[in-house]
Scaffold this motif. Structure first.
Motif, PDB file in Angstrom:
ATOM      1  N   TRP A 223     -87.586  -1.605   6.035  1.00 24.15           N
ATOM      2  CA  TRP A 223     -87.757  -2.311   4.768  1.00 24.15           C
ATOM      3  C   TRP A 223     -87.722  -1.355   3.580  1.00 24.15           C
ATOM      4  O   TRP A 223     -87.210  -1.692   2.519  1.00 24.15           O
ATOM      5  N   GLY A 224     -88.235  -0.136   3.775  1.00 18.92           N
ATOM      6  CA  GLY A 224     -88.165   0.852   2.699  1.00 18.92           C
ATOM      7  C   GLY A 224     -86.730   1.224   2.374  1.00 18.92           C
ATOM      8  O   GLY A 224     -86.340   1.313   1.198  1.00 18.92           O
ATOM      9  N   LYS A 225     -85.909   1.403   3.408  1.00 22.22           N
ATOM     10  CA  LYS A 225     -84.497   1.714   3.205  1.00 22.22           C
ATOM     11  C   LYS A 225     -83.794   0.566   2.489  1.00 22.22           C
ATOM     12  O   LYS A 225     -82.985   0.786   1.576  1.00 22.22           O
ATOM     13  N   THR A 226     -84.125  -0.665   2.904  1.00 20.06           N
ATOM     14  CA  THR A 226     -83.498  -1.830   2.280  1.00 20.06           C
ATOM     15  C   THR A 226     -83.862  -1.925   0.804  1.00 20.06           C
ATOM     16  O   THR A 226     -83.006  -2.211  -0.047  1.00 20.06           O
ATOM     17  N   LEU A 227     -85.119  -1.666   0.481  1.00 24.27           N
ATOM     18  CA  LEU A 227     -85.560  -1.766  -0.906  1.00 24.27           C
ATOM     19  C   LEU A 227     -84.953  -0.665  -1.766  1.00 24.27           C
ATOM     20  O   LEU A 227     -84.599  -0.893  -2.932  1.00 24.27           O
ATOM     21  N   LEU A 228     -84.817   0.528  -1.221  1.00 24.49           N
ATOM     22  CA  LEU A 228     -84.183   1.609  -1.975  1.00 24.49           C
ATOM     23  C   LEU A 228     -82.701   1.307  -2.209  1.00 24.49           C
ATOM     24  O   LEU A 228     -82.159   1.585  -3.279  1.00 24.49           O
ATOM     25  N   GLN A 229     -82.048   0.728  -1.207  1.00 27.25           N
ATOM     26  CA  GLN A 229     -80.654   0.320  -1.386  1.00 27.25           C
ATOM     27  C   GLN A 229     -80.555  -0.777  -2.444  1.00 27.25           C
ATOM     28  O   GLN A 229     -79.620  -0.792  -3.256  1.00 27.25           O
ATOM     29  N   HIS A 230     -81.538  -1.666  -2.444  1.00 23.88           N
ATOM     30  CA  HIS A 230     -81.566  -2.734  -3.444  1.00 23.88           C
ATOM     31  C   HIS A 230     -81.740  -2.146  -4.846  1.00 23.88           C
ATOM     32  O   HIS A 230     -81.097  -2.607  -5.805  1.00 23.88           O
ATOM     33  N   ALA A 231     -82.580  -1.131  -4.962  1.00 24.16           N
ATOM     34  CA  ALA A 231     -82.782  -0.491  -6.264  1.00 24.16           C
ATOM     35  C   ALA A 231     -81.477   0.103  -6.778  1.00 24.16           C
ATOM     36  O   ALA A 231     -81.129  -0.045  -7.961  1.00 24.16           O
ATOM     37  N   CYS A 232     -80.737   0.758  -5.904  1.00 25.29           N
ATOM     38  CA  CYS A 232     -79.442   1.331  -6.308  1.00 25.29           C
ATOM     39  C   CYS A 232     -78.476   0.226  -6.725  1.00 25.29           C
ATOM     40  O   CYS A 232     -77.726   0.380  -7.699  1.00 25.29           O
ATOM     41  N   ALA A 233     -78.504  -0.889  -6.005  1.00 27.87           N
ATOM     42  CA  ALA A 233     -77.615  -2.010  -6.342  1.00 27.87           C
ATOM     43  C   ALA A 233     -77.968  -2.592  -7.707  1.00 27.87           C
ATOM     44  O   ALA A 233     -77.080  -2.976  -8.474  1.00 27.87           O
ATOM     45  N   VAL A 234     -79.259  -2.656  -8.039  1.00 31.26           N
ATOM     46  CA  VAL A 234     -79.677  -3.186  -9.339  1.00 31.26           C
ATOM     47  C   VAL A 234     -79.229  -2.243 -10.450  1.00 31.26           C
ATOM     48  O   VAL A 234     -78.761  -2.697 -11.508  1.00 31.26           O
ATOM     49  N   VAL A 235     -79.337  -0.944 -10.238  1.00 29.52           N
ATOM     50  CA  VAL A 235     -78.880   0.014 -11.247  1.00 29.52           C
ATOM     51  C   VAL A 235     -77.369  -0.120 -11.442  1.00 29.52           C
ATOM     52  O   VAL A 235     -76.868  -0.108 -12.577  1.00 29.52           O
ATOM     53  N   GLU A 236     -76.639  -0.256 -10.346  1.00 34.24           N
ATOM     54  CA  GLU A 236     -75.190  -0.447 -10.449  1.00 34.24           C
ATOM     55  C   GLU A 236     -74.864  -1.726 -11.215  1.00 34.24           C
ATOM     56  O   GLU A 236     -73.921  -1.760 -12.019  1.00 34.24           O
ATOM     57  N   ASP A 283     -91.888   7.586  -3.555  1.00 30.46           N
ATOM     58  CA  ASP A 283     -92.670   7.924  -4.743  1.00 30.46           C
ATOM     59  C   ASP A 283     -91.785   8.429  -5.876  1.00 30.46           C
ATOM     60  O   ASP A 283     -92.026   8.124  -7.055  1.00 30.46           O
ATOM     61  N   LYS A 284     -90.761   9.188  -5.525  1.00 32.77           N
ATOM     62  CA  LYS A 284     -89.831   9.670  -6.547  1.00 32.77           C
ATOM     63  C   LYS A 284     -89.083   8.499  -7.179  1.00 32.77           C
ATOM     64  O   LYS A 284     -88.878   8.459  -8.404  1.00 32.77           O
ATOM     65  N   ALA A 285     -88.699   7.521  -6.362  1.00 33.48           N
ATOM     66  CA  ALA A 285     -88.006   6.341  -6.894  1.00 33.48           C
ATOM     67  C   ALA A 285     -88.914   5.562  -7.841  1.00 33.48           C
ATOM     68  O   ALA A 285     -88.471   5.109  -8.898  1.00 33.48           O
ATOM     69  N   CYS A 286     -90.178   5.411  -7.470  1.00 34.00           N
ATOM     70  CA  CYS A 286     -91.130   4.724  -8.355  1.00 34.00           C
ATOM     71  C   CYS A 286     -91.229   5.434  -9.699  1.00 34.00           C
ATOM     72  O   CYS A 286     -91.232   4.803 -10.762  1.00 34.00           O
ATOM     73  N   LEU A 287     -91.311   6.758  -9.657  1.00 32.12           N
ATOM     74  CA  LEU A 287     -91.432   7.548 -10.882  1.00 32.12           C
ATOM     75  C   LEU A 287     -90.177   7.429 -11.740  1.00 32.12           C
ATOM     76  O   LEU A 287     -90.255   7.245 -12.962  1.00 32.12           O
ATOM     77  N   LEU A 288     -89.018   7.520 -11.108  1.00 27.09           N
ATOM     78  CA  LEU A 288     -87.758   7.431 -11.839  1.00 27.09           C
ATOM     79  C   LEU A 288     -87.624   6.088 -12.555  1.00 27.09           C
ATOM     80  O   LEU A 288     -87.228   6.030 -13.724  1.00 27.09           O
TER      81      LEU A 288
END
Length: 379
Positions: A223-236, A283-288
């Protein structure tokens, strides 16, 4: 006497010039597994039917109709496919009535298994019922009946736990809702339905529980991998919205030129954010995401011909949605640290264990109930 069909003549009939190269490749391919992806109305049924006729009438291949399995989702679609295949054979025989292979294949065409997925599975089970420890006179359960039986069984299971004052169950029910057990009831049925879409449902259930119970860095979990991929998709997506916004301004040269530097600056920032997110832990993604700030358009004096109304439309339809979706991501999904997540995971684990145990028992009891009534159903 009519001439016999040659491969060149067959190709001329079944592979006319107006079909695309992709359609032709899908019809004639014999290199193993083949996946065809196409939109609605692009000729998928035509290609599949033609491929069947091509295989059966090919001059050098020796494929019988009863060796084929053609499955679709509805009886109407299966009936239409059979009709089309029969029609293609009729047309070929009208041109080459003396061809022995065509005549033989047409006679055997009724033995071709062109059916629905459900019907194929049902036939397969009936042929091998003894290996599955089933009665040969089983029936496929009606959807309404099965829904009633499952709901009654789950109500019975809940009532048993209320009578014994099962504290784990009572805590689980309160966890879903302090008012009543309807949400827990729905959760059990949804999870039961999800597990039955897998070939080994109980193993799937255990694997998911074990995955959640295992302590790992959040970014390494599924689920963490999926959410990080989702974050990248939202930025795109936000980047694309800004790019589309700039294109929207092209109807006004002065407005486009005035705002182009602003857009280039935002695009650079979003591209940098995307690159950093792709390498970040949780944690780095949250900060960014928390620290990212969209620049604002300059409020200074505008050049002659600047269209303020057009700029406002761009803001409304492109820029504001881009900002809001990224801000929403930061405030919701990426609002907790990995340490806070770990605390939540440990707190929720007992509830998840109790829920999965309840679903496991329901699965096993419902299976026994269906077998006792000689019922089968498809997920």
């Amino acid at each position: 006497m009519s001439e016999r069909l040659t491969q060149q003549q067959l190709d001329a009939v079944l592979l006319p010039e107006y079909i695309t190269q992709e359609q032709r490749a899908a019809i004639v391919s014999d290199g193993g597994s083949l996946l065809v992806s196409a939109s609605a109305g692009s000729g998928k049924t035509f290609v599949l039917c033609t491929r069947v006729v091509y295989l059966l009438s090919h001059r050098e291949k020796n494929i019988r109709p009863d060796q084929l399995l053609v499955v679709t989702f509805t009886r109407a679609a299966a009936k239409e496919m059979r009709r089309r295949i029969q029609s293609m054979f009729d047309q070929l025989l009208a041109q080459f009535p003396e061809d022995p292979k065509l005549r033989r294949q047409q006679l055997l065409l009724g033995r071709a298994k062109i059916t629905t997925i459900d019907a194929f599975c049902s036939d397969l089970i009936r042929e091998h019922f003894d290996r599955l420890d089933l009665s040969p006179d089983f029936t496929i359960g009606d959807g309404v009946l099965l829904e009633q039986l499952s709901s009654q069984l789950l109500d019975q299971m809940f009532e048993e736990r209320y009578l014994t004052q099962d504290q784990d169950f009572l805590a689980l029910s309160r966890y879903f809702s302090p008012k009543d057990d309807r949400k827990l009831h729905q959760a059990v049925l949804r999870l039961h339905q999800a597990m039955r879409t897998h070939p080994f449902p109980l193993a799937w259930l255990e694997e998911n529980l074990a995955s959640y119970a295992q302590r790992r860095p959040l970014e390494q979990t599924a689920w963490g991998k999926t959410l990080l991929q989702h974050a990248c998709a939202v930025v795109e997506s936000s980047l694309l919205l800004y790019q589309n916004g700039l294109q929207y301004l092209q109807s006004s040269a002065a407005t486009f030129q005035a705002l182009q530097p602003f857009h280039e600056r935002v695009s650079t920032l979003l591209q940098t954010l995307l690159a950093e997110l792709e390498q970040a832990d949780w944690d780095k993604a949250c900060l960014l995401l928390r620290q990212f700030a969209f620049p604002r358009k300059s409020g200074g004096k505008k050049a002659e011909g600047y269209d303020a109304a057009l700029s406002a439309e761009e803001e409304k339809y492109f820029l504001k949605p881009a900002r809001e979706q990224l801000q929403h991501l930061s405030k919701t999904v990426f609002s907790c640290s990995s340490a806070e997540y770990e605390q939540d995971r440990l707190a929720q684990l007992p509830y998840l264990q109790n829920l999965f145990a309840l679903v496991r028992e329901f699965y096993e009891r419902f299976d026994r109930l269906k077998r006792g009534r000689n019922l089968l159903d498809f997920p």
